[in-house]
Write a protein that holds these residues in place. Structure first.
Motif, PDB file in Angstrom:
ATOM      1  N   PHE A  35      -7.101  10.589  -5.576  1.00  0.00           N
ATOM      2  CA  PHE A  35      -6.768   9.213  -5.984  1.00  0.00           C
ATOM      3  C   PHE A  35      -6.692   8.306  -4.754  1.00  0.00           C
ATOM      4  N   TRP A  49     -18.527  10.053 -10.274  1.00  0.00           N
ATOM      5  CA  TRP A  49     -18.206   8.904  -9.418  1.00  0.00           C
ATOM      6  C   TRP A  49     -16.947   9.139  -8.604  1.00  0.00           C
ATOM      7  N   VAL A  50     -15.896   9.652  -9.259  1.00  0.00           N
ATOM      8  CA  VAL A  50     -14.647   9.882  -8.526  1.00  0.00           C
ATOM      9  C   VAL A  50     -14.872  10.947  -7.460  1.00  0.00           C
ATOM     10  N   PHE A  57     -12.205   1.661  -1.569  1.00  0.00           N
ATOM     11  CA  PHE A  57     -12.247   0.227  -1.877  1.00  0.00           C
ATOM     12  C   PHE A  57     -11.627  -0.595  -0.749  1.00  0.00           C
ATOM     13  N   LEU A  58     -10.507  -0.092  -0.209  1.00  0.00           N
ATOM     14  CA  LEU A  58      -9.833  -0.853   0.845  1.00  0.00           C
ATOM     15  C   LEU A  58     -10.719  -0.985   2.078  1.00  0.00           C
ATOM     16  N   LEU A  65      -5.236  -6.973   5.223  1.00  0.00           N
ATOM     17  CA  LEU A  65      -6.127  -6.127   4.427  1.00  0.00           C
ATOM     18  C   LEU A  65      -6.928  -5.189   5.342  1.00  0.00           C
ATOM     19  N   THR A  71      -4.616  -2.554   6.710  1.00  0.00           N
ATOM     20  CA  THR A  71      -4.279  -1.606   5.635  1.00  0.00           C
ATOM     21  C   THR A  71      -5.440  -0.645   5.417  1.00  0.00           C
ATOM     22  N   LEU A 108     -15.761  -5.588   5.099  1.00  0.00           N
ATOM     23  CA  LEU A 108     -17.037  -6.236   4.762  1.00  0.00           C
ATOM     24  C   LEU A 108     -17.163  -7.674   5.267  1.00  0.00           C
ATOM     25  N   LEU A 109     -16.010  -8.334   5.422  1.00  0.00           N
ATOM     26  CA  LEU A 109     -16.070  -9.727   5.880  1.00  0.00           C
ATOM     27  C   LEU A 109     -16.624  -9.835   7.296  1.00  0.00           C
ATOM     28  N   TYR A 168       0.840  -1.209   0.000  1.00  0.00           N
ATOM     29  CA  TYR A 168       0.000   0.000   0.000  1.00  0.00           C
ATOM     30  C   TYR A 168       0.873   1.256   0.000  1.00  0.00           C
ATOM     31  N   LEU A 223     -13.652  -3.431   1.226  1.00  0.00           N
ATOM     32  CA  LEU A 223     -13.247  -4.828   1.058  1.00  0.00           C
ATOM     33  C   LEU A 223     -12.515  -5.353   2.291  1.00  0.00           C
ATOM     34  N   LEU A 283     -17.125   9.447  -4.580  1.00  0.00           N
ATOM     35  CA  LEU A 283     -16.454   8.512  -3.667  1.00  0.00           C
ATOM     36  C   LEU A 283     -15.423   9.247  -2.816  1.00  0.00           C
ATOM     37  N   VAL A 340     -10.078   7.470  -3.245  1.00  0.00           N
ATOM     38  CA  VAL A 340     -10.810   6.432  -3.973  1.00  0.00           C
ATOM     39  C   VAL A 340     -10.224   5.045  -3.637  1.00  0.00           C
ATOM     40  N   LEU A 341      -8.892   4.954  -3.584  1.00  0.00           N
ATOM     41  CA  LEU A 341      -8.260   3.688  -3.175  1.00  0.00           C
ATOM     42  C   LEU A 341      -8.735   3.280  -1.787  1.00  0.00           C
TER      43      LEU A 341
END
Lengths: 70, 579
Positions: free
Chosen positions: B203, B70-71, B210-211, B365, B368, B217-218, B39, B214, B74, B206-207
């Motif tokens: 940038f 969208w960018v 997602f991090l 993850l 991070t 979410l588990l 990362y 994801l 987010l 946005v990264l």
């Protein structure tokens, strides 16, 4: 995103990162398949299917947003 | 920074009370460390890549004004979705139950839709580079200066406090050295923002988006599998905590004494849902800057509305883990003040749930995601600071006629300076923890009155420059006064929050509401007594003096109003489901 500058879209970088992470996590899940971690529900091998999901999402993003010649 | 959360809650304060000498509750394997290291390499590489595209002031400070909806959307959301918010609100969910969700729904969604549909056109058409910049166009230099100085000063201080808080989290959760965490993360942020400006910040946001999704979410997915779904979770919570109602949003809000937050629904609706939420989401430059960077007015209007859909979903990864902790943990978490050997605090609920479900790789993850949340939050702070300092203070008051290249260079140096001041603040807070409470309170003084000033200025042409300045000043001073009053005599809380059963959370809500009202009243009265600006000077700035661009022949499903209404409907349905 970047008509003026022709910058590689941010989605490509997202894809690269997720692809690398997906492969690492998937590989780590495979390596410990026979002795899964002692976490709750470790027996369903979340690292394998979550790693696979990240790999697929990452690969799709990399493919769709890869840098192309203008 | 996310002042909205700081002024609205105690989680960060609780978090910071954590024992810095405790050992880590999670241990990482080589694969986890590799994920974290990748990362850092990635964000630095992005910074170096983007440097070549940040030549002009518009590139550096406004990301070239070419972000898609969208960018921008987010990034707008991520600027608020930091690591401390994730951990703090998961802790609040463990402590207060589903009531914590109010800060994500009524405390955000209406304001985001309002920003997109009503306020964004004015920010965008006026071509301003910042919120203080809009105030200058609408009211004049004095109002801009008041707003810019308070914003710039508080932004770097808050950045330092967050930096220290995160380093402490890394110490508590992973056992990492505090100085190592502060310096490595700060230097990385300084390098990539100084290189790529707002491009880099966006940038990375946005990264981070997602991090965080994801990475976290588990927890709810595996948690709901373990409990057998939502009804199974509710049954377990009732079994573990039979005395309280942790799973209803509004049912316990009829009285201050019926709910653990000690707050009445009027405080939530008017204080949080109206003043604090609208103040934060529509006038805090940190979040508004992301939307101003949109490529056209439709994208600028759509960005907050896109953000609102994701915001509605955030409780799934923040509040649900807290509720899962209530239902599943075999031991009870305690307040920070009660933490002793073998005991865990509320604030550790998210890392505890992460460790419960995530083995090697997945743990890396998740960690991070927390680091990314922290670093992009800091990048957001310093990029907003650099813009306000350069465009709203340095250019008008220090050096008016320099070249564009000079201002870009100033922005880059400001970024480094902002990070250094943040580091200094972090060390100051490390030695004098009480400073933190004062700084957080200070930030809250400005947001509620600022919303009054911006809103009246946008909607009514009769509001005058003197009215705007006096209202902002009066609202801010009254907010400071009420805060000092409660500090000096805690019994005054009952007066300000209108109930002897009110708790700290209620004080924030009502103080915001009163200071906003004072700002509005003073603005209206002073405006009635002073001369307004000529209408031609208000074109592009005020409703009624501005021709809003038509959306042409766009099909219904491409129009911001369509998605705004859909978002509002989804919001209402959620209130009904969890009533």
């Amino acid at each position: 995103m970047s008509e003026k500058h022709h910058i590689i879209p941010v989605w490509f970088f997202v894809g690269v990162l997720l692809l690398i992470y997906g492969v690492l996590i998937f590989a780590s899940g495979i390596l410990e398949f026979s002795t899964p971690p002692t976490t709750v529900l470790g027996n369903v091998h979340p690292a394998i299917w979550w790693g696979a999901l990240l790999t697929i999402i990452g690969a799709i993003y990399v493919h769709l947003f890869r840098p192309r010649k203008p | 920074m996310n002042c909205f959360h700081h002024l609205a809650s105690a989680p960060l304060g609780l978090l910071l009370a954590a024992d810095p000498n405790g050992s880590g509750i999670i241990s990482l394997r080589p694969v986890d460390l590799a994920i974290i290291a990748i990362y850092f390499v990635m964000v630095l590489a992005i910074g170096f890549y983007l440097k070549r595209y940040t030549k002009s002031g518009e590139d550096f400070f406004l990301a070239g004004r070419e972000m898609t909806a969208w960018v921008a959307g987010l990034s707008f959301l991520s600027a608020n979705l930091g690591a401390l918010e994730l951990m703090g609100w998961a802790a609040a969910a463990y402590q207060y139950g589903i009531l914590a969700t109010h800060w994500y729904w009524v405390g955000a969604i209406p304001a985001m839709i309002f920003l997109g549909l009503v306020m964004m056109p004015f920010y965008y058409i006026s071509k301003t580079h910042s919120v203080p910049g809009y105030l200058q166009l609408r009211y004049g230099e004095s109002t801009r200066a008041l707003s810019a100085v308070s914003f710039a000063f508080m932004t770097v201080l808050m950045s330092g406090i967050n930096m220290y808080a995160m380093a402490l989290v890394m110490k508590v959760v992973l056992g990492w050295n505090i100085h190592f965490s502060i310096w490595v993360s700060s230097i990385t942020v300084a390098v990539y923002v100084a290189l790529g400006g707002l491009f880099s910040a966006i940038f990375n946001e946005v990264l981070q988006f997602f991090l965080i999704w994801l990475g976290a979410l588990l927890i709810p997915i595996l948690g709901l599998i373990e409990t057998g779904g939502w009804s199974g979770l509710v049954a377990r919570i009732h079994q573990n905590f039979p005395q309280g109602d942790y799973t209803h949003l509004w049912r316990t809000m009829g009285s201050f004494s019926d709910n653990p937050m000690g707050i009445h629904w009027t405080g939530i609706v008017l204080g949080l849902g109206w003043v604090i939420s609208f103040g934060y989401w529509t006038t805090d430059f940190l979040v508004v800057q992301r939307v101003i960077a949109a490529k056209d007015i439709r994208s600028a209007k759509m960005a907050p509305i896109i953000g609102s859909f994701f915001k509605m979903a955030v409780p799934f990864i923040v509040i649900l883990p807290g509720l899962l902790g209530l239902g599943l943990l075999s031991f009870k978490l305690v307040p920070e003040s009660a933490v002793g050997p073998g005991l865990h605090s509320y604030n550790e609920v998210l890392p505890l749930m992460l460790a419960r479900y995530c083995g090697p790789g997945l743990l890396g993850l998740g960690i991070t995601a927390l680091i990314a949340g922290f670093m992009s939050g800091m990048a957001g702070n310093v990029s907003a600071f650099a813009t306000v300092w350069t465009y709203d203070l340095y250019r008008p008051f220090v050096r008016k006629d320099a070249t564009d290249a000079h201002y870009v260079s100033m922005g880059r140096w400001c970024t480094i300076l902002g990070v250094l001041v943040s580091i200094g603040t972090a060390y100051l807070v490390m030695n004098f923890k009480s400073i933190m409470d004062y700084v957080q309170a200070l930030f809250s003084f400005f947001i509620a009155p600022l919303f009054g000033t911006v809103l009246l200025g946008m909607l009514f042409k009769r509001v005058t420059p003197k009215g705007g300045f006096c209202g902002l000043l009066a609202g801010t001073v009254s907010s400071v006064g009420m805060w000092a009053l409660v500090k000096a005599d805690p019994k005054m809380l009952a007066v300000i929050a209108l109930s002897p059963n009110a708790k700290d959370m209620a004080e924030n809500m009502y103080r915001a509401l009163w200071s906003w009202l004072i700002c509005v009243i003073v603005t209206v009265v002073v405006s009635a007594l002073t001369k307004p600006k000529p209408v031609e000077e208000l074109t592009g700035l005020v409703y009624g003096c501005t021709e809003l661009p038509s959306e042409g022949d766009l099909p219904l499903w491409k129009r911001p109003i369509f998605w705004g209404v859909l978002s509002a409907a989804a919001f209402v349905v959620l209130q009904w489901i969890f009533w």
